[in-house]
Design a protein around this motif. Structure first.
Motif, PDB file in Angstrom:
ATOM      1  N   ARG A   8      39.443 119.385  64.397  1.00 19.74           N
ATOM      2  CA  ARG A   8      40.755 119.376  63.744  1.00 19.74           C
ATOM      3  C   ARG A   8      41.053 120.733  63.099  1.00 19.74           C
ATOM      4  O   ARG A   8      42.185 121.210  63.139  1.00 19.74           O
ATOM      5  N   THR A 248      50.341 107.594  56.717  1.00 18.18           N
ATOM      6  CA  THR A 248      50.572 108.586  57.769  1.00 18.18           C
ATOM      7  C   THR A 248      51.971 109.170  57.679  1.00 18.18           C
ATOM      8  O   THR A 248      52.151 110.398  57.683  1.00 18.18           O
ATOM      9  N   ASN A 304      48.398 117.258  56.982  1.00 23.32           N
ATOM     10  CA  ASN A 304      48.065 116.448  58.156  1.00 23.32           C
ATOM     11  C   ASN A 304      46.571 116.169  58.241  1.00 23.32           C
ATOM     12  O   ASN A 304      46.152 115.060  58.609  1.00 23.32           O
ATOM     13  N   ASP A 308      44.856 112.514  58.140  1.00 23.37           N
ATOM     14  CA  ASP A 308      43.916 112.040  59.164  1.00 23.37           C
ATOM     15  C   ASP A 308      42.626 111.516  58.536  1.00 23.37           C
ATOM     16  O   ASP A 308      42.082 110.487  58.969  1.00 23.37           O
ATOM     17  N   TYR A 311      43.358 108.244  56.901  1.00 16.29           N
ATOM     18  CA  TYR A 311      43.560 107.230  57.932  1.00 16.29           C
ATOM     19  C   TYR A 311      42.227 106.688  58.428  1.00 16.29           C
ATOM     20  O   TYR A 311      42.072 105.483  58.661  1.00 16.29           O
TER      21      TYR A 311
END
Length: 324
Positions: A8, A248, A304, A308, A311
């Protein structure tokens, strides 16, 4: 987990590089800063000296390589207009924008989630239909028009809240914050409400849709059959599961709120980075525009990445797929 995180981070660095290249080329395709910085009676010699001093006489690829090399060292260039480091200008104004964006997202959550829950649990009630209608209006009304209406109502007519500025601030760790003072909160309220209008509507719609999707599922019906209290079912089974898509979306919306707070900052004269970037675009102050976009994109990437990670912790299925 470590391998996924490194992947990532690599993707994030690639996004930042691609964005910097596209924006750099786009900025250098529009106008010439020397035309705005020079006086009308300037000679060709003055123009040539200014172009050479700004580095605009070099080939475009060399200008980008010089910029990229300096950016890796934390130097994003000097402002053509203010003659100070561009990143310094951005970081001076950025806390005000971040404060406004976070306040707007807090309003979106504390208003949108309860209203969306009610509309999803009791869809046939009159209040639920009014909430849905209000959410449609929130999507439809222009931000600048709502901002002017808020100023006319609460500042001009009623005199309850100030119409512009940031008010009193308190310095914490070298950064000025207005939400820590009563006067600052009064100045923050109207622009935060204006900026949060679209987000409140979005949260209402997402929460209502999530509740309507979760209610018929087996685990909710089983919880009811066990005789659990309705409040416990809502908090532990319904809200917990709809928070996964909400986290998200809210993470992505936080980035867009920071990037597109320009209109609200202009209407309420909020001293954030939005006003600075508008002035820099008008003056073709390329280093400031470039620094602003790089900072915003980096914030997007960090947000982001955090989303992630959250999440993965909220949804066990994602962890199982990653480890499989």
């Amino acid at each position: 987990m470590l391998g996924w995180l490194l992947q990532r981070v690599a993707q994030a660095l690639l996004v930042i590089f691609a964005m910097s290249l596209v924006v750099f080329l786009g900025l250098h395709a529009v106008g010439n800063p020397a035309d705005l910085l020079l006086a009308p009676d300037a000679t060709q010699i003055d123009r040539a000296e200014l172009v050479a001093r700004l580095g605009l006489d070099r080939p475009l690829w060399q200008q980008y390589l010089n910029f990229a090399s300096s950016a890796l060292q934390g130097d994003l260039g000097r402002s053509f207009v203010y003659n100070v480091p561009a990143v310094t200008l951005i970081l001076q104004r950025l806390p005000a924008t971040l404060e406004l964006a976070f306040a707007a997202m807090v309003f979106a959550v504390i208003i949108g989630v309860p209203l969306g829950l009610y509309a999803g649990l009791y869809p046939e009630r009159v209040l639920s239909k009014l909430i849905q209608t209000g959410s449609i209006l929130g999507f439809s009304l222009p931000t600048f028009w709502v901002g002017l209406l808020l100023i006319m109502t609460f500042s001009v007519s009623l005199g309850w809240l100030p119409a512009s500025g940031r008010g009193e601030t308190v310095r914490v760790f070298g950064v000025e914050w207005s939400f820590l003072t009563l006067n600052g909160l009064r100045h923050l309220l109207l622009p935060a409400i204006n900026l949060s209008l679209f987000k409140v509507s979005l949260v209402i719609r997402l929460t209502r849709a999530g509740v309507r999707e979760v209610l018929p599922l087996d685990y909710v019906r089983f919880a009811r059959a066990k005789g659990l209290r309705r409040g416990r079912i809502v908090m532990m089974h319904i809200l917990r599961n709809i928070m996964i898509p909400l986290v998200t979306v809210l993470g992505l919306e936080l980035g867009s709120t920071i990037a597109f707070a320009v209109v609200t900052e202009s209407i309420f004269a909020w001293p954030g980075s939005g006003k600075l970037i508008l002035d820099s675009i008008n003056a073709l102050d390329r280093p400031v525009v470039m620094a602003y976009l790089l900072v915003v994109v980096t914030l997007f990437v960090i947000i982001n990445l955090v989303v992630d990670i959250l999440y993965r912790f909220l949804d066990p299925r994602v962890r199982e797929e990653a480890s499989a």
